[in-house]
Design an enzyme around this catalytic site. Structure first.
Site, PDB file in Angstrom:
ATOM      1  N   GLU A  95      -0.558  -2.048   5.251  1.00 16.24           N
ATOM      2  CA  GLU A  95       0.362  -1.920   6.384  1.00 16.24           C
ATOM      3  C   GLU A  95       0.181  -0.591   7.090  1.00 16.24           C
ATOM      4  O   GLU A  95       0.413  -0.478   8.305  1.00 16.24           O
ATOM      5  CB  GLU A  95       1.810  -2.069   5.900  1.00 16.24           C
ATOM      6  CG  GLU A  95       2.840  -2.189   7.027  1.00 16.24           C
ATOM      7  CD  GLU A  95       3.225  -0.869   7.666  1.00 16.24           C
ATOM      8  OE1 GLU A  95       3.421  -0.844   8.904  1.00 16.24           O
ATOM      9  OE2 GLU A  95       3.318   0.149   6.942  1.00 16.24           O
TER      10      GLU A  95
ATOM     11  N   ASP B 200       0.809  -1.208   0.000  1.00 15.37           N
ATOM     12  CA  ASP B 200       0.000   0.000   0.000  1.00 15.37           C
ATOM     13  C   ASP B 200       0.850   1.269   0.000  1.00 15.37           C
ATOM     14  O   ASP B 200       2.021   1.265   0.365  1.00 15.37           O
ATOM     15  CB  ASP B 200      -0.962   0.018   1.194  1.00 15.37           C
ATOM     16  CG  ASP B 200      -0.259  -0.197   2.531  1.00 15.37           C
ATOM     17  OD1 ASP B 200       0.745  -0.924   2.567  1.00 15.37           O
ATOM     18  OD2 ASP B 200      -0.718   0.369   3.544  1.00 15.37           O
TER      19      ASP B 200
END
Length: 399
Positions: free
Chosen positions: A141, A83
């Site tokens: 994350e 991400d």
């Protein structure tokens, strides 16, 4: 097994241009946490081209297995997060983010491209090792509850269960070609604090008629620091910080309430829980003593990250074999947080740092992570896949 190092280095060098291209594609097309649909599709296609059978997990995550000889002998898991962050990129490069307000400013594009490079190397060498390698491409994350926790809940550490889990993270303070490790407690837990202090607002010239929540909030901010300075064991790192205070009054207007936001971080789960209770009692009691009320919401974040000592020692030795002693450094503890910590709490794990600054000492690529000018020296995309491939083979060879 040491005879494989030259071959791994050759494979990493041959794949370097492609790995860089993968990273640049990912960098140009960042997606926020748990929205990594195109990223997951891209990773899935790359793995399929290597002859693997990737499977979805945790919504936008991807997992795949590389089987060597005797695949059931031992399994090593490798993790990369995918991400990006809500940051507007300021780099003027050909691969600049094409998604306004979203940027790979924490190096997750590097982690993902590197793990794809590892997959390419290990597929080429699968007749050279016994066991299996589980590739874990993780979403989210950067956002609670963290994609690692979701992947674990969906069984990523089962069938087969890995004997060890390895992860790497970019480190712009270390030149490309070098890595850093630390055994034991390395990164902190992280909890988000949201306080609402309520009083009775009114005219600033008539404080006797009001209950000033601004004053109460100020006392809380100062007094709360004694939890770290007087309640915590001084040998145990703890951080309590308030970074946001909202008091919608004016020069002569005392507001009815004040909102505060902060973070608490430490490296011990027992003290973490104890500190939460200390903080709650302090905030509520202090507000009450001053005629106000305080509501404290603690959003529990990631646990602390523990690098298993024996695995970390083996990882360090393998890194020295691959890179040379001068290119492997010991790290200090870091009070930032990482959801790889969930893997470290559930399995034998090692999380190390990959140097990404210019190797020539020019001072390029030293912008910190989470900044709009973060970028890396491309040499890291040769070092990263090659080293992780070697660490994996070393772990698969363990008895």
């Amino acid at each position: 097994m040491l005879h494989l190092i030259p071959r791994i280095k050759t494979l990493a060098a041959e794949a370097a241009a492609d790995t860089v291209a993968l990273r640049q594609h990912l960098h140009a097309h960042p997606e926020l946490s748990f929205q990594e649909h195109d990223t997951a599709a891209f990773v899935t296609e790359q793995l399929r081209q290597l002859g693997l059978t990737p499977q979805p997990i945790a919504g936008t995550g991807v997992v795949a297995l590389i089987e060597g000889r005797n695949p059931g002998r031992r399994t090593v898991a490798l993790r990369a997060d995918m991400d990006a962050l809500p940051i507007t990129e300021q780099n003027e490069v050909a691969y600049k983010s094409t998604n306004p307000g979203v940027m790979h400013a924490c190096g997750h594009d590097v982690h993902t491209a590197s793990l794809l490079g590892v997959a390419r190397i290990l597929v080429a060498l699968k007749e050279e090792f016994d066991g299996s390698v589980k590739l874990m491409f993780q979403p989210g994350e950067e956002l609670l509850p963290g994609g690692a926790s979701l992947m674990i809940a969906e069984g990523v550490l089962e069938n087969p269960r890995p004997a060890s889990v390895l992860g790497q993270h970019v480190f712009p303070r270390l030149p490309a070609g070098k890595v850093g490790l630390r055994a034991g407690r390395y990164m902190a837990s992280t909890d988000e604090l949201y306080l609402t202090v309520r009083g009775k607002g009114g005219h600033g010239a008539m404080p006797e008629q009001n209950v000033d929540p601004v004053l109460v909030a100020a006392h809380i901010i100062v007094a709360a620091q004694q939890i770290v300075s007087r309640r915590a064991n001084p040998k145990l790192p703890s951080v309590l910080s308030f970074g946001k205070v909202i008091a919608q009054g004016a020069t002569n207007v005392i507001p009815n309430e004040v909102l505060l936001e902060g973070t608490f971080r430490t490296l011990n789960e027992e003290w973490r829980n104890e500190a939460h209770e200390h903080l709650r009692r302090l905030c509520e009691g202090l507000a009450e003593s001053m005629g106000a009320t305080c509501e404290l919401e603690i959003r529990r974040g990631y646990p602390y990250l523990e690098n298993e000592p024996a695995l970390t020692a083996r990882t360090e030795q393998a890194a020295v074999e691959y890179l040379g002693r001068e290119n492997v450094v010991e790290l200090d503890q870091w009070m930032a947080a990482e959801d790889f910590a969930y893997f470290s709490q559930a399995a034998s794990a090692c999380f190390y740092r990959l140097g990404t600054a210019a190797a020539d000492g020019s001072g390029r690529f030293t912008s910190s992570v989470h900044t709009p000018t973060f970028d890396i020296d491309a040499q890291a995309l040769e070092t990263g896949p090659g080293l992780m491939a070697w660490l994996t083979l070393r772990e698969l060879g363990e008895e």
